[in-house]
Motif scaffolding. Structure first.
Motif, PDB file in Angstrom:
ATOM      1  N   MET A 144      59.224   5.232 118.131  1.00  0.00           N
ATOM      2  CA  MET A 144      59.830   4.211 118.982  1.00  0.00           C
ATOM      3  C   MET A 144      59.802   2.872 118.239  1.00  0.00           C
ATOM      4  SD  MET A 144      57.641   5.318 122.373  1.00  0.00           S
ATOM      5  CE  MET A 144      58.758   4.699 123.637  1.00  0.00           C
ATOM      6  N   GLY A 145      60.966   2.352 117.915  1.00  0.00           N
ATOM      7  CA  GLY A 145      61.036   1.061 117.242  1.00  0.00           C
ATOM      8  C   GLY A 145      60.281   1.033 115.929  1.00  0.00           C
ATOM      9  N   ALA A 146      60.445   2.064 115.112  1.00  0.00           N
ATOM     10  CA  ALA A 146      59.701   2.161 113.852  1.00  0.00           C
ATOM     11  C   ALA A 146      60.486   1.535 112.697  1.00  0.00           C
ATOM     12  CB  ALA A 146      59.408   3.618 113.539  1.00  0.00           C
ATOM     13  N   MET A 148      64.167   9.658 117.395  1.00  0.00           N
ATOM     14  CA  MET A 148      64.040   8.243 117.080  1.00  0.00           C
ATOM     15  C   MET A 148      64.581   7.423 118.255  1.00  0.00           C
ATOM     16  SD  MET A 148      62.786   8.409 113.990  1.00  0.00           S
ATOM     17  CE  MET A 148      61.984   9.967 114.366  1.00  0.00           C
ATOM     18  N   ILE A 149      63.735   6.622 118.875  1.00  0.00           N
ATOM     19  CA  ILE A 149      64.106   5.833 120.050  1.00  0.00           C
ATOM     20  C   ILE A 149      64.081   4.353 119.673  1.00  0.00           C
ATOM     21  CG2 ILE A 149      63.519   5.282 122.444  1.00  0.00           C
ATOM     22  CD1 ILE A 149      62.029   7.986 122.541  1.00  0.00           C
ATOM     23  N   VAL A 150      65.198   3.656 119.880  1.00  0.00           N
ATOM     24  CA  VAL A 150      65.284   2.242 119.501  1.00  0.00           C
ATOM     25  C   VAL A 150      65.957   1.446 120.605  1.00  0.00           C
ATOM     26  CG1 VAL A 150      65.396   2.794 117.033  1.00  0.00           C
ATOM     27  CG2 VAL A 150      67.518   2.506 118.331  1.00  0.00           C
ATOM     28  N   SER A 151      65.763   0.127 120.534  1.00  0.00           N
ATOM     29  CA  SER A 151      66.437  -0.806 121.439  1.00  0.00           C
ATOM     30  C   SER A 151      67.231  -1.811 120.622  1.00  0.00           C
ATOM     31  CB  SER A 151      65.412  -1.558 122.297  1.00  0.00           C
ATOM     32  OG  SER A 151      66.034  -2.626 122.992  1.00  0.00           O
ATOM     33  N   ARG A 152      68.432  -2.094 121.076  1.00  0.00           N
ATOM     34  CA  ARG A 152      69.244  -3.104 120.397  1.00  0.00           C
ATOM     35  C   ARG A 152      68.623  -4.492 120.480  1.00  0.00           C
ATOM     36  NH1 ARG A 152      73.770   0.044 122.483  1.00  0.00           N
ATOM     37  NH2 ARG A 152      74.936   0.889 120.698  1.00  0.00           N
ATOM     38  N   TYR A 153      67.679  -4.690 121.400  1.00  0.00           N
ATOM     39  CA  TYR A 153      67.060  -6.004 121.590  1.00  0.00           C
ATOM     40  C   TYR A 153      65.710  -6.112 120.885  1.00  0.00           C
ATOM     41  CZ  TYR A 153      70.687  -6.211 125.135  1.00  0.00           C
ATOM     42  OH  TYR A 153      71.901  -6.178 125.774  1.00  0.00           O
ATOM     43  N   ASP A 154      65.424  -5.164 120.003  1.00  0.00           N
ATOM     44  CA  ASP A 154      64.173  -5.220 119.242  1.00  0.00           C
ATOM     45  C   ASP A 154      64.163  -6.464 118.365  1.00  0.00           C
ATOM     46  OD1 ASP A 154      61.987  -4.669 117.390  1.00  0.00           O
ATOM     47  OD2 ASP A 154      62.123  -2.580 118.054  1.00  0.00           O
ATOM     48  N   GLU A 155      63.088  -7.230 118.441  1.00  0.00           N
ATOM     49  CA  GLU A 155      62.973  -8.454 117.651  1.00  0.00           C
ATOM     50  C   GLU A 155      62.006  -8.312 116.479  1.00  0.00           C
ATOM     51  OE1 GLU A 155      59.656  -9.003 120.703  1.00  0.00           O
ATOM     52  OE2 GLU A 155      61.318  -7.670 120.222  1.00  0.00           O
ATOM     53  N   ILE A 156      61.316  -7.171 116.386  1.00  0.00           N
ATOM     54  CA  ILE A 156      60.328  -6.957 115.331  1.00  0.00           C
ATOM     55  C   ILE A 156      60.840  -5.975 114.289  1.00  0.00           C
ATOM     56  CG2 ILE A 156      57.987  -6.186 114.819  1.00  0.00           C
ATOM     57  CD1 ILE A 156      58.115  -8.820 116.334  1.00  0.00           C
ATOM     58  N   ALA A 157      61.248  -4.787 114.713  1.00  0.00           N
ATOM     59  CA  ALA A 157      61.827  -3.796 113.804  1.00  0.00           C
ATOM     60  C   ALA A 157      63.332  -4.060 113.740  1.00  0.00           C
ATOM     61  CB  ALA A 157      61.529  -2.384 114.291  1.00  0.00           C
ATOM     62  N   THR A 158      63.734  -4.909 112.792  1.00  0.00           N
ATOM     63  CA  THR A 158      65.122  -5.344 112.701  1.00  0.00           C
ATOM     64  C   THR A 158      65.687  -5.102 111.303  1.00  0.00           C
ATOM     65  OG1 THR A 158      64.410  -7.580 112.135  1.00  0.00           O
ATOM     66  CG2 THR A 158      64.815  -7.126 114.456  1.00  0.00           C
ATOM     67  N   TYR A 197      66.970  -4.194 128.977  1.00  0.00           N
ATOM     68  CA  TYR A 197      66.823  -5.282 128.006  1.00  0.00           C
ATOM     69  C   TYR A 197      65.476  -5.233 127.289  1.00  0.00           C
ATOM     70  CZ  TYR A 197      70.822  -6.903 130.653  1.00  0.00           C
ATOM     71  OH  TYR A 197      72.044  -6.974 131.267  1.00  0.00           O
ATOM     72  N   THR A 198      64.901  -4.061 127.241  1.00  0.00           N
ATOM     73  CA  THR A 198      63.624  -3.849 126.556  1.00  0.00           C
ATOM     74  C   THR A 198      63.674  -4.349 125.127  1.00  0.00           C
ATOM     75  OG1 THR A 198      62.931  -1.955 127.869  1.00  0.00           O
ATOM     76  CG2 THR A 198      62.160  -2.022 125.623  1.00  0.00           C
ATOM     77  N   GLU A 199      62.610  -5.064 124.731  1.00  0.00           N
ATOM     78  CA  GLU A 199      62.474  -5.445 123.330  1.00  0.00           C
ATOM     79  C   GLU A 199      61.361  -4.592 122.705  1.00  0.00           C
ATOM     80  OE1 GLU A 199      59.232  -7.342 122.954  1.00  0.00           O
ATOM     81  OE2 GLU A 199      59.340  -6.322 124.886  1.00  0.00           O
ATOM     82  N   HIS A 200      60.775  -5.060 121.634  1.00  0.00           N
ATOM     83  CA  HIS A 200      59.862  -4.231 120.849  1.00  0.00           C
ATOM     84  C   HIS A 200      58.609  -3.845 121.620  1.00  0.00           C
ATOM     85  CE1 HIS A 200      58.445  -2.631 117.008  1.00  0.00           C
ATOM     86  NE2 HIS A 200      57.273  -3.182 117.248  1.00  0.00           N
TER      87      HIS A 200
END
Length: 311
Positions: free
Chosen positions: A172-174, A234-244, A269-272
């Motif tokens: 998740m967000g790796a 692999m699970i990601v969010s478009r609003y991730d601010e750390i794994a970018t 709107y989940t972020e990291h």
């Protein structure tokens, strides 16, 4: 006048109220019946039960069933298991899984793990997996990792003989291909490229090894082809601010299932940091572990850090 300051003030106020409420609940009940589905629930758990395992985890008398033959090992990112898995752990335990967590890679930041070099963290993770397998009698484990916890195990697979011990690998967000930290890395690029500073950081700082363009990424080798029998989710969010950029958390291969949360729920709107508590992401983890019982995502408005609104 821009509405942005009012919006930020409103989010901050809601965050503060949510933290206060979560601390009160955690203090009143050491074993919450239901997960909080909020990152601040994990923060509250760290305040009231510092360093304690999340609800449902580390029951060493648990034995995997024929329905769920693999213990699930949860691996945090730049945090610890108390904070990170306060929501997901009780959900998995309630679904009948044997759940195990550990805080690995601690250093100068006290209870915060995933600090030490990736090589050291991977050795600790490997030892913990061996312990879980020995105690439970299982042949393999399923891994669920957040952030660094979703990337470090690739070193375990490539260099420490971990391939034969993993069935499902869920990240998740790796930062599998490195991270730009929302552009912050470029601000310090000149400083970080100084040989002495680069050597100091990469020899002592695990997250630094996964900076965008870092040579260590070739050693990590986040290639699912090295383990064709492992199922990667692999699970990601478009609003991730750390794994970018957020696509750093995606892989290619016939044994890979990539999930962008906003493709499942546009109002997420989940972020990291909220990622591990987000109910849409939690459902995706359950579906990956139990594909025969997969269910459609139940959409809600999910706010950064705070979690779902009106749940």
């Amino acid at each position: 006048m821009s509405r942005w300051p009012k919006y930020v003030a409103g989010v901050c106020a809601a965050f503060a109220l949510t933290v206060a409420s979560a601390i009160q609940v955690a203090a009143a009940d050491d074993e919450p019946v239901a997960p909080s589905y909020s990152y601040v629930g994990g923060l509250a758990a760290q305040v009231t039960r510092p360093g304690g395992p999340p609800p449902g985890a580390n029951d060493w008398s648990c034995r995997p069933s024929s329905v769920h033959p693999n213990p699930v090992v949860l691996l945090h990112g730049l945090s610890n298991d108390t904070i990170t898995w306060n929501s997901l752990s009780p959900v998995l335990a309630g679904a009948g899984f044997c759940v195990f967590t550990t805080t690995y890679g601690t250093g100068p930041l006290g209870p915060i793990g995933a600090i030490t070099p990736v090589e050291e963290s991977a050795v600790q993770i490997g030892a913990f997996i061996d312990h879980v397998l020995t105690v439970t009698g299982a042949a393999k484990v399923d891994l669920v990792g957040h952030s660094m916890g979703g990337a470090v195990p690739f070193y375990y697979l490539n260099h420490l003989g971990g391939v034969s011990k993993i069935d499902d690998y869920i990240a998740m967000g790796a930062p599998l291909h490195g991270t730009t930290l929302s552009g912050l890395q470029s601000m310090f690029a000149g400083l970080l490229e100084q040989p002495a500073i680069d050597e100091l950081l990469t020899s002592r700082c695990g997250p630094c090894q996964l900076s965008y363009g870092a040579p260590f990424l070739r050693t990590l080798n986040a290639d699912p082809a090295i383990a064709p029998d492992i199922r990667f989710t692999m699970i990601v969010s478009r609003y991730d601010e750390i794994a970018t950029p957020y696509t750093t958390g995606l892989l290619d291969g016939p044994n890979v299932h990539n999930i962008v949360l906003q493709d499942l729920c546009a109002t997420d709107y989940t972020e990291h940091y909220e990622l591990t508590a987000d109910p849409v992401a939690v459902r995706a983890v359950l579906d990956a572990l139990e594909p025969a019982r997969a269910e459609p995502a139940s959409c809600a408005v999910v706010l950064p850090f705070i979690g779902p609104v009106g749940r």
